[in-house]
Design a protein around this motif. Structure first.
Motif, mmCIF file in Angstrom:
data_model
loop_
_atom_site.group_PDB
_atom_site.id
_atom_site.type_symbol
_atom_site.label_atom_id
_atom_site.label_comp_id
_atom_site.label_asym_id
_atom_site.label_seq_id
_atom_site.Cartn_x
_atom_site.Cartn_y
_atom_site.Cartn_z
ATOM 1 N N ILE A 10 0.856 -1.202 0.000
ATOM 2 C CA ILE A 10 0.000 0.000 0.000
ATOM 3 C C ILE A 10 0.885 1.242 0.000
ATOM 4 C CG2 ILE A 10 -1.694 1.310 1.333
ATOM 5 C CD1 ILE A 10 -2.760 -1.397 2.361
ATOM 6 N N ARG A 11 1.938 1.201 0.812
ATOM 7 C CA ARG A 11 2.902 2.298 0.854
ATOM 8 C C ARG A 11 3.536 2.526 -0.517
ATOM 9 N NH1 ARG A 11 8.395 0.960 3.804
ATOM 10 N NH2 ARG A 11 9.204 0.675 1.705
ATOM 11 N N ASP A 12 3.980 1.437 -1.148
ATOM 12 C CA ASP A 12 4.630 1.553 -2.458
ATOM 13 C C ASP A 12 3.651 1.991 -3.543
ATOM 14 O OD1 ASP A 12 7.025 0.784 -1.350
ATOM 15 O OD2 ASP A 12 6.809 -1.320 -1.890
ATOM 16 N N LEU A 13 2.419 1.524 -3.433
ATOM 17 C CA LEU A 13 1.389 1.924 -4.397
ATOM 18 C C LEU A 13 1.160 3.427 -4.322
ATOM 19 C CD1 LEU A 13 -1.890 0.005 -5.077
ATOM 20 C CD2 LEU A 13 -1.935 2.466 -4.863
ATOM 21 N N LEU A 14 1.044 3.933 -3.092
ATOM 22 C CA LEU A 14 0.869 5.380 -2.905
ATOM 23 C C LEU A 14 2.098 6.152 -3.382
ATOM 24 C CD1 LEU A 14 -0.816 5.549 0.614
ATOM 25 C CD2 LEU A 14 -1.818 6.286 -1.546
ATOM 26 N N SER A 15 3.262 5.619 -3.055
ATOM 27 C CA SER A 15 4.503 6.274 -3.452
ATOM 28 C C SER A 15 4.624 6.350 -4.969
ATOM 29 C CB SER A 15 5.699 5.510 -2.866
ATOM 30 O OG SER A 15 6.915 6.045 -3.318
ATOM 31 N N ALA A 16 4.313 5.222 -5.649
ATOM 32 C CA ALA A 16 4.397 5.196 -7.114
ATOM 33 C C ALA A 16 3.384 6.151 -7.733
ATOM 34 C CB ALA A 16 4.165 3.774 -7.616
ATOM 35 N N SER A 17 2.176 6.191 -7.163
ATOM 36 C CA SER A 17 1.123 7.027 -7.711
ATOM 37 C C SER A 17 1.400 8.512 -7.490
ATOM 38 C CB SER A 17 -0.225 6.651 -7.077
ATOM 39 O OG SER A 17 -1.258 7.457 -7.576
ATOM 40 N N GLU B 59 1.505 -8.323 -15.403
ATOM 41 C CA GLU B 59 0.169 -8.054 -14.876
ATOM 42 C C GLU B 59 0.231 -7.574 -13.422
ATOM 43 O OE1 GLU B 59 -0.077 -10.283 -18.451
ATOM 44 O OE2 GLU B 59 0.996 -10.774 -16.604
ATOM 45 N N ILE B 60 1.139 -8.160 -12.641
ATOM 46 C CA ILE B 60 1.279 -7.781 -11.232
ATOM 47 C C ILE B 60 1.705 -6.316 -11.111
ATOM 48 C CG2 ILE B 60 2.637 -8.149 -9.132
ATOM 49 C CD1 ILE B 60 2.745 -11.144 -9.921
ATOM 50 N N ILE B 61 2.709 -5.932 -11.898
ATOM 51 C CA ILE B 61 3.210 -4.558 -11.840
ATOM 52 C C ILE B 61 2.140 -3.563 -12.300
ATOM 53 C CG2 ILE B 61 4.908 -2.931 -12.747
ATOM 54 C CD1 ILE B 61 6.076 -4.889 -10.753
ATOM 55 N N LYS B 62 1.433 -3.912 -13.369
ATOM 56 C CA LYS B 62 0.373 -3.023 -13.872
ATOM 57 C C LYS B 62 -0.704 -2.812 -12.813
ATOM 58 C CE LYS B 62 -1.320 -3.401 -18.052
ATOM 59 N NZ LYS B 62 -1.003 -2.085 -18.642
ATOM 60 N N LEU B 63 -1.102 -3.906 -12.147
ATOM 61 C CA LEU B 63 -2.156 -3.821 -11.139
ATOM 62 C C LEU B 63 -1.716 -2.990 -9.934
ATOM 63 C CD1 LEU B 63 -4.940 -4.728 -10.071
ATOM 64 C CD2 LEU B 63 -3.794 -6.735 -9.094
ATOM 65 N N GLU C 112 2.752 3.587 -18.069
ATOM 66 C CA GLU C 112 2.775 2.239 -18.659
ATOM 67 C C GLU C 112 4.206 1.808 -18.977
ATOM 68 O OE1 GLU C 112 0.918 -0.225 -22.490
ATOM 69 O OE2 GLU C 112 0.359 1.864 -22.140
ATOM 70 N N LYS C 113 5.021 2.750 -19.459
ATOM 71 C CA LYS C 113 6.423 2.436 -19.758
ATOM 72 C C LYS C 113 7.173 2.079 -18.480
ATOM 73 C CE LYS C 113 10.645 4.295 -21.832
ATOM 74 N NZ LYS C 113 11.313 5.477 -22.441
ATOM 75 N N ASN C 114 6.920 2.824 -17.396
ATOM 76 C CA ASN C 114 7.533 2.500 -16.099
ATOM 77 C C ASN C 114 7.184 1.077 -15.677
ATOM 78 O OD1 ASN C 114 6.774 5.833 -14.808
ATOM 79 N ND2 ASN C 114 8.552 5.129 -15.966
ATOM 80 N N LEU D 155 -6.191 -9.709 -15.094
ATOM 81 C CA LEU D 155 -6.660 -9.104 -16.354
ATOM 82 C C LEU D 155 -8.113 -8.679 -16.239
ATOM 83 C CD1 LEU D 155 -4.941 -11.456 -18.982
ATOM 84 C CD2 LEU D 155 -4.380 -9.065 -18.492
ATOM 85 N N TRP D 156 -8.913 -9.480 -15.531
ATOM 86 C CA TRP D 156 -10.312 -9.148 -15.349
ATOM 87 C C TRP D 156 -10.429 -7.890 -14.483
ATOM 88 C CZ3 TRP D 156 -13.650 -8.429 -11.295
ATOM 89 C CH2 TRP D 156 -15.024 -8.389 -11.621
#
Length: 465
Positions: free
Chosen positions: A21-28, A325-329, A338-340, A459-460
């Motif tokens: 969650i921390r990394d998701l927020l950081s990336a976003s 798929e994991i990284i995209k999600l 998307e390139k990142n 993917l779904w």
């Protein structure tokens, strides 16, 4: 033993979920750019020491000597006092000479980036002082067979950084990384408080008080002899990651962030399985070997090996198959493009090639430390690091950031083979029985099915968000 492994697993899993969650927020919020690179470099140095201390080096040198000590209170107090003074002096040095330290850590950064990073390097380094206190108390708690506090309190750091990100998300990126750095320190204080409470409950604070007041002489030469070899022997994966980060400063902006996010995913199964298992196994086999129960220790190793091997196989297959798929999600949101995501997914594959050797090495190196072969383990680690450095330099420019991750995985394979050689190939072959090999085939087939189902599910989800 398996009850403690489960406790460790649940605690680490809880922490890693919060970490994502921390990394998701950081990336976003930050994305993959010079600002995220600056924070990861600033946090990398103390985090390197945190992983070295918390993931075995201190415990594997301290516990055998502590168990053999005739005056445990005095021994524990002397070790704490001397190491804490050294770390405190080191922290003061980094604070007063942060420009020099930053020049070394971020050699490839521009002068402007180094100027921004310098005070953050100094601030983040104080986390090391806090995490040493945590690790010291955690080792004594492990000796008393209490693992829950350490396993669950690691989540406090992630919670603290998440709060700092939420508070600063609308501010300029330069201010956000300051908030995150203060979040690191706050998380360290929270971990210390949790361990002090547990230490009081298990009468460890009283033990240290007795040790501080004791006038009896106590020799800690055995600990000193084993400590540095333990640090080097336990730190191959962490030092490899640190070398990756340093070399990535010479690549395009964002490279450090790609390595960071991919390595974070690598660390999930590594921590959940390898660290959780070896943390519980080590005190058990240490006591059994000290009591002359070699057969019992070998039996514990054998059972634990197969459980860990199956888990690492499954994690490797799923992560490599579904990396994109994991990284995209997880990360392809907001400032993380998307390139990142595409670059990070390939880096993840390169890292995951080393999961099984690094994970299993954690298990067998525990046996070396339990049998007081600290120097031999350190030499093995040094050989592996040399391989990593050479391969990183060779692969840096043809493969860029991918080559750094691949070099790390290959060095893990070298590490595991050399550790097995010291453990004894013949003894290792005794682990293999037909029933275990049959189960391994089932695990591989099941993992492939899980990977396919996992990909379809992701993917779904991606199609409906």
């Amino acid at each position: 033993m398996f009850k403690n492994i489960i406790v460790n697993f649940i605690g680490i899993f809880n922490s890693r979920i919060l970490g994502f969650i921390r990394d998701l927020l950081s990336a976003s919020i930050l994305g993959a750019n010079i600002y995220s690179d600056i924070f990861f470099v600033a946090f990398k140095f103390p985090n390197l020491f945190r992983r070295i201390f918390a993931e075995g080096a201190f415990t594997q040198s301290f516990l055998p000597s502590y168990a053999a000590s005739k005056n445990k209170p005095k021994f524990a107090w002397l070790v704490f006092k001397k190491l804490f003074i050294i770390i405190l002096i080191l922290s003061l040095f980094v604070t007063f000479f942060s420009n020099i330290v930053t020049d070394v850590l971020a050699y490839g950064f521009s002068p402007e980036a180094k100027k921004l990073a310098s005070p953050l390097v100094a601030l983040n380094f104080w986390y090391l002082d806090l995490i040493f206190i945590v690790t010291f108390l955690a080792s004594l708690l492990q000796y008393k067979k209490h693992f829950a506090t350490t396993a669950f309190s690691t989540a406090l750091l992630n919670i603290s950084i998440i709060i700092s990100l939420l508070l600063s998300m609308n501010l300029p990126k330069e201010q956000i990384i300051w908030y995150m750095s203060f979040g690191v320190i706050a998380g360290g204080f929270a971990q210390v408080i949790a361990h002090v409470i547990a230490a009081k409950k298990y009468r460890i604070l009283k033990l240290l008080y007795i040790g501080a007041k004791s006038r009896k002489k106590q020799d800690i030469k055995q600990f000193k002899k084993h400590f540095l070899p333990s640090v080097l022997g336990n730190s191959t994966a962490q030092l490899s990651s640190f070398i990756d980060t340093w070399l990535a400063t010479f690549l395009t902006a964002g490279s450090i962030s790609y390595l960071y996010y991919a390595n974070r995913l690598f660390q999930l199964p590594f921590a959940l399985f390898a660290i959780a298992v070896s943390t519980v196994l080590f005190p058990k086999i240490t006591k059994e070997l000290n009591e002359g129960k070699e057969k019992s220790a070998f039996s514990s190793m054998k059972k634990t090996f197969w459980i860990l091997f199956y888990l690492l196989i499954a994690a490797s297959i799923v992560a490599i198959t579904d990396s994109k798929e994991i990284i995209k999600l997880l990360f392809e949101h907001g400032a993380f493009t998307e390139k990142n995501a595409e670059i990070t997914s390939v880096v993840l594959i390169m890292y995951m090639l080393g999961l099984i050797p690094y994970g299993l090495n954690k298990l067998f190196s525990s046996y070396l430390y339990a049998t007081h072969r600290h120097i031999k383990a350190a030499k093995i680690s040094a050989y592996s690091l040399i391989v990593n450095i050479i391969l990183s330099i060779i692969l840096l420019y043809p493969l860029k950031v991918y080559g750094l991750a691949l070099a790390s995985s290959i060095s893990g394979m070298v590490l595991f083979v050399l550790t097995l050689k010291e453990f004894g190939f013949n003894k290792f072959l005794e682990f293999f029985e037909k029933k275990y090999l049959f189960y391994m085939v089932l695990v591989i087939l099941s993992s492939i099915i899980i990977a396919i189902v996992f990909r379809i599910t992701i993917l779904w989800i991606l199609a409906h968000i």
